[in-house]
Design an enzyme around this catalytic site. Structure first.
Site, PDB file in Angstrom:
ATOM      1  N   VAL A 174      45.344  41.805  36.719  1.00  0.00           N
ATOM      2  CA  VAL A 174      44.184  41.948  35.851  1.00  0.00           C
ATOM      3  C   VAL A 174      44.599  41.588  34.432  1.00  0.00           C
ATOM      4  O   VAL A 174      45.617  42.080  33.936  1.00  0.00           O
ATOM      5  CB  VAL A 174      43.617  43.376  35.895  1.00  0.00           C
ATOM      6  CG1 VAL A 174      42.382  43.481  35.005  1.00  0.00           C
ATOM      7  CG2 VAL A 174      43.276  43.772  37.325  1.00  0.00           C
ATOM      8  N   PHE A 229      34.870  44.339  30.491  1.00  0.00           N
ATOM      9  CA  PHE A 229      36.114  45.045  30.212  1.00  0.00           C
ATOM     10  C   PHE A 229      35.806  46.483  29.835  1.00  0.00           C
ATOM     11  O   PHE A 229      34.986  46.752  28.963  1.00  0.00           O
ATOM     12  CB  PHE A 229      36.861  44.349  29.072  1.00  0.00           C
ATOM     13  CG  PHE A 229      38.065  45.103  28.592  1.00  0.00           C
ATOM     14  CD1 PHE A 229      39.100  45.390  29.463  1.00  0.00           C
ATOM     15  CD2 PHE A 229      38.153  45.529  27.278  1.00  0.00           C
ATOM     16  CE1 PHE A 229      40.213  46.091  29.023  1.00  0.00           C
ATOM     17  CE2 PHE A 229      39.260  46.216  26.828  1.00  0.00           C
ATOM     18  CZ  PHE A 229      40.292  46.502  27.699  1.00  0.00           C
ATOM     19  N   ASP A 262      37.114  53.209  49.466  1.00  0.00           N
ATOM     20  CA  ASP A 262      38.311  53.450  48.654  1.00  0.00           C
ATOM     21  C   ASP A 262      37.957  54.254  47.410  1.00  0.00           C
ATOM     22  O   ASP A 262      38.393  53.939  46.305  1.00  0.00           O
ATOM     23  CB  ASP A 262      38.971  52.125  48.278  1.00  0.00           C
ATOM     24  CG  ASP A 262      40.441  52.300  47.906  1.00  0.00           C
ATOM     25  OD1 ASP A 262      41.059  53.262  48.392  1.00  0.00           O
ATOM     26  OD2 ASP A 262      40.969  51.482  47.139  1.00  0.00           O
ATOM     27  N   LYS A 291      40.174  39.232  36.842  1.00  0.00           N
ATOM     28  CA  LYS A 291      41.031  39.588  37.972  1.00  0.00           C
ATOM     29  C   LYS A 291      41.425  38.307  38.687  1.00  0.00           C
ATOM     30  O   LYS A 291      40.563  37.541  39.121  1.00  0.00           O
ATOM     31  CB  LYS A 291      40.298  40.529  38.924  1.00  0.00           C
ATOM     32  CG  LYS A 291      41.188  41.134  40.000  1.00  0.00           C
ATOM     33  CD  LYS A 291      40.452  42.217  40.769  1.00  0.00           C
ATOM     34  CE  LYS A 291      41.359  42.882  41.794  1.00  0.00           C
ATOM     35  NZ  LYS A 291      40.667  43.954  42.539  1.00  0.00           N
ATOM     36  N   ILE A 304      47.164  43.148  31.769  1.00  0.00           N
ATOM     37  CA  ILE A 304      47.090  44.578  31.477  1.00  0.00           C
ATOM     38  C   ILE A 304      47.346  45.440  32.707  1.00  0.00           C
ATOM     39  O   ILE A 304      47.437  46.663  32.599  1.00  0.00           O
ATOM     40  CB  ILE A 304      45.722  44.954  30.867  1.00  0.00           C
ATOM     41  CG1 ILE A 304      44.593  44.614  31.843  1.00  0.00           C
ATOM     42  CG2 ILE A 304      45.522  44.287  29.523  1.00  0.00           C
ATOM     43  CD1 ILE A 304      43.222  45.111  31.381  1.00  0.00           C
ATOM     44  N   GLY A 305      47.428  44.838  33.871  1.00  0.00           N
ATOM     45  CA  GLY A 305      47.662  45.646  35.058  1.00  0.00           C
ATOM     46  C   GLY A 305      47.760  44.792  36.300  1.00  0.00           C
ATOM     47  O   GLY A 305      47.566  43.574  36.267  1.00  0.00           O
ATOM     48  N   PHE A 345      35.657  46.854  44.757  1.00  0.00           N
ATOM     49  CA  PHE A 345      34.827  46.674  45.950  1.00  0.00           C
ATOM     50  C   PHE A 345      35.460  45.718  46.962  1.00  0.00           C
ATOM     51  O   PHE A 345      34.777  45.239  47.856  1.00  0.00           O
ATOM     52  CB  PHE A 345      33.451  46.145  45.544  1.00  0.00           C
ATOM     53  CG  PHE A 345      32.614  47.161  44.831  1.00  0.00           C
ATOM     54  CD1 PHE A 345      31.779  48.008  45.528  1.00  0.00           C
ATOM     55  CD2 PHE A 345      32.671  47.278  43.450  1.00  0.00           C
ATOM     56  CE1 PHE A 345      31.014  48.953  44.872  1.00  0.00           C
ATOM     57  CE2 PHE A 345      31.915  48.214  42.782  1.00  0.00           C
ATOM     58  CZ  PHE A 345      31.080  49.057  43.493  1.00  0.00           C
ATOM     59  N   GLY A 346      36.728  45.446  46.830  1.00  0.00           N
ATOM     60  CA  GLY A 346      37.359  44.478  47.714  1.00  0.00           C
ATOM     61  C   GLY A 346      37.512  44.932  49.148  1.00  0.00           C
ATOM     62  O   GLY A 346      37.790  44.115  50.016  1.00  0.00           O
TER      63      GLY A 346
END
Length: 591
Positions: free
Chosen positions: A335, A397, A440, A350, A327-328, A459-460
């Protein structure tokens, strides 16, 4: 046998042909033209995001051809090199890493079924479904992975690239481009930079003084983390290339930088490539030869994978998940949504390829932060796994998607803006109290449930501060949302998130952040040099919203309000219930 040959069927040319659609690509504007309406939301929404700026000298290096080893359960095989690495991880504290922390709160005990999912996720402190991941340009499904017990560590292999794999270099952004989620810049400091670097002349609005003598703040290992800045001259926004030589002078960046202009710091001492480390230690130690065991060592892919294995769950999520649908894409991976086989519930997955990361050590944040800090306004992580050479994070989700879709295509009223700000500040107040800086904050990182609840994700790229390390110095974030002190390479703390929230408020009012029609590097210079940005539609906002924004966008971080203080601001009294966000999502879906 020699019969008459059959007559060839004649196919006529098309009749009544009309050329109704002609699609092209405008090189100047860097966008597609003439797209059918049905395609616009599929292509333009993701193509318009500016790409992250990466210094290839600091991209995590890989040693191909390492011998394959079997990893069983969640323990790594301890050969000689791996033992040293794991010992380092066990002794590592927040002083040396923003990802692996000995003082992390223990994860709450949650009853789990055999498939690894919590039995009652709705009863946790989180309170509801959420969304996973962020946008980006990396792709690649896992091709191999062991079962839930044994897992083979795959050697180096070539993976199929996504049809829209992102470039490592910068791109000029037109007005309708939006940046990818993730860290855009992180500039290592070469040793030997002239101390006492002064701001450039003609900067009347920059109130940040430079120290007359900048003491090196980074030793031979680890990310710079003490309070004394030793960055390049902020006046020229000179972002030096990474080098172990102390004689290379900083260069002034002009226009869009080359791919080597900006790059990430090495956050973890044993995971940092040698190219990113200074040639000499920052603080002279006692006389005597350095022990060779203390020198930073290159960590192979197999060693890093084994270390990551220690913090993830054992098993293979494909044993209980079905129907993976992409989806992305995010700056670190792709993702997908998947279905839990036993219940039919949708979850987000992810997938991050260890071999395609700009800073692979930041993958620990994807697991540790969401696992350790649970809140109703933070997306919930269910499990994490190593599948082949990919880290898979299974999360709730979020059907409502990202706030970006709403701020880009709709207009929010103050009740809705206050509702979003209230939820984000509630999450930030908890994180900041624990010393976690998100770094971010932007509309891409704000996700919505189907009933309008707001959750913080991505949160990466966060960092940890503590008594030992009260400030950070890494240049990490998305340019248009960066705080001026972060761009100036001054030590910073959680207050950079407050500035980014202020920029996000401008997004919600004006539809885009300030300087969005400028290239990223020029926008960073303008943020650093100019007065705090103002709303374009200032006449359309109430005095309470203007006063709230004035507390967020303060150039002096010491005078900027904290998340706890902002929760008491009168503007947040206007916050509507989560249901007030639902009409915006409905309007966005029907556009």
């Amino acid at each position: 046998m020699f019969g008459k040959r059959k007559k060839r069927v004649e196919i006529s040319a098309p009749s009544n042909f009309e050329h109704r659609v002609h699609t092209g690509f405008d090189q100047h504007e860097q966008k597609f033209t003439g797209l059918p309406r049905q395609w616009q939301s599929l292509i333009e929404e993701s193509a318009r995001r500016p790409k992250p700026l990466v210094d290839p000298a600091c991209i995590t290096s890989i040693q191909p051809g390492a011998p394959k080893t079997i990893v069983r359960g969640s323990k790594g095989a301890k050969d000689g090199a791996l033992t040293l690495l794991l010992d380092e991880f066990e002794n590592m504290s927040v002083t040396r890493s923003n990802s692996l922390r000995r003082d992390s709160p223990p994860p709450p005990a949650r009853a789990r079924q055999e498939n690894g999912m919590p039995e009652e996720p709705a009863t946790t402190a989180r309170g509801g479904p959420g969304k996973a991941g962020s946008r980006g340009r990396f792709a690649g499904h896992s091709e191999a992975g062991g079962g839930s017990g044994d897992r083979r560590r795959a050697g180096p292999e070539k993976r199929p690239k996504s049809s829209r794999e992102g470039s490592g270099g910068p791109q000029e952004s037109s007005r309708d481009k939006r940046p990818l989620s993730g860290p855009d810049v992180g500039t290592p400091q070469p040793a030997g930079l002239a101390s006492g670097a002064k701001l450039a002349a003609g900067r009347p609005f920059n109130t940040y003084p430079r120290a007359d003598t900048d003491h090196p703040s980074r030793g031979a290992q680890g990310e710079p983390h003490d309070v004394a800045p030793n960055g390049p001259s902020a006046g020229g926004l000179a972002i030096p290339q990474s080098s172990s030589s102390s004689s290379r002078p900083p260069t002034r960046a002009r226009g869009a930088p080359s791919p080597g202009v900006l790059g990430p710091h090495a956050s973890e001492p044993q995971l940092a490539p040698p190219a990113c480390t200074p040639a000499a230690p920052a603080v002279p130690g006692p006389p005597g030869p350095r022990s060779p065991q203390r020198e930073p060592q290159r960590v192979s892919h197999e060693q890093f994978r084994a270390a990551l294995q220690l913090v993830v769950d054992p098993g293979d999520p494909r044993s209980y998940l079905d129907n993976f649908i992409k989806i992305g894409e995010g700056s670190t991976g792709i993702v997908c949504i998947a279905t839990v086989r036993s219940s039919g519930k949708l979850v987000a997955v992810k997938k991050m390829d260890l071999r395609k990361q700009q800073r692979r050590e930041l993958l620990f944040n994807e697991v540790v932060i969401m696992r350790d800090y649970q809140h109703e306004n933070v997306v919930e992580m269910y499990n994490s796994y190593l599948v082949g050479d990919e880290l898979w994070v299974v999360m709730e989700f979020l059907e409502g998607g990202a706030l970006t879709d709403i701020v880009t295509h709709t207009r929010m009223n103050e009740e809705q803006i206050a509702a979003v700000c209230l939820a984000v500040l509630q999450a930030l107040s908890v994180l900041h109290a624990q010393g976690v800086i998100h770094r971010d904050i932007k509309s891409d990182s704000i996700l919505l449930t189907h009933d309008g609840r707001v959750k913080l994700s991505d949160f990466g790229f966060c960092a940890q501060v503590s008594k030992e390390v009260p400030r950070r110095k890494s240049l990490v974030g998305t340019p248009y949302w960066m705080a001026p002190e972060l761009i100036s390479r001054l030590p910073y703390g959680p207050e950079v998130d407050i500035w980014s929230l202020g920029i996000m408020v401008i997004e919600m009012v004006d539809g885009e952040p300030p300087y969005f029609n400028e290239p990223p590097l020029k926008a960073m210079k303008m943020i650093r040099d100019n007065l705090p940005p103002r709303l374009k539609n200032l006449h359309k906002v109430s005095p309470s919203l203007k006063g709230f924004l004035d507390r967020l966008l303060v150039r002096d971080p010491a005078q900027r309000a904290t998340a706890a203080e902002l929760l008491k601001h009168p503007f947040l009294a206007k916050a509507g219930p989560p249901a007030s966000i639902v009409p915006l999502m409905r309007q966005n879906r029907t556009r």
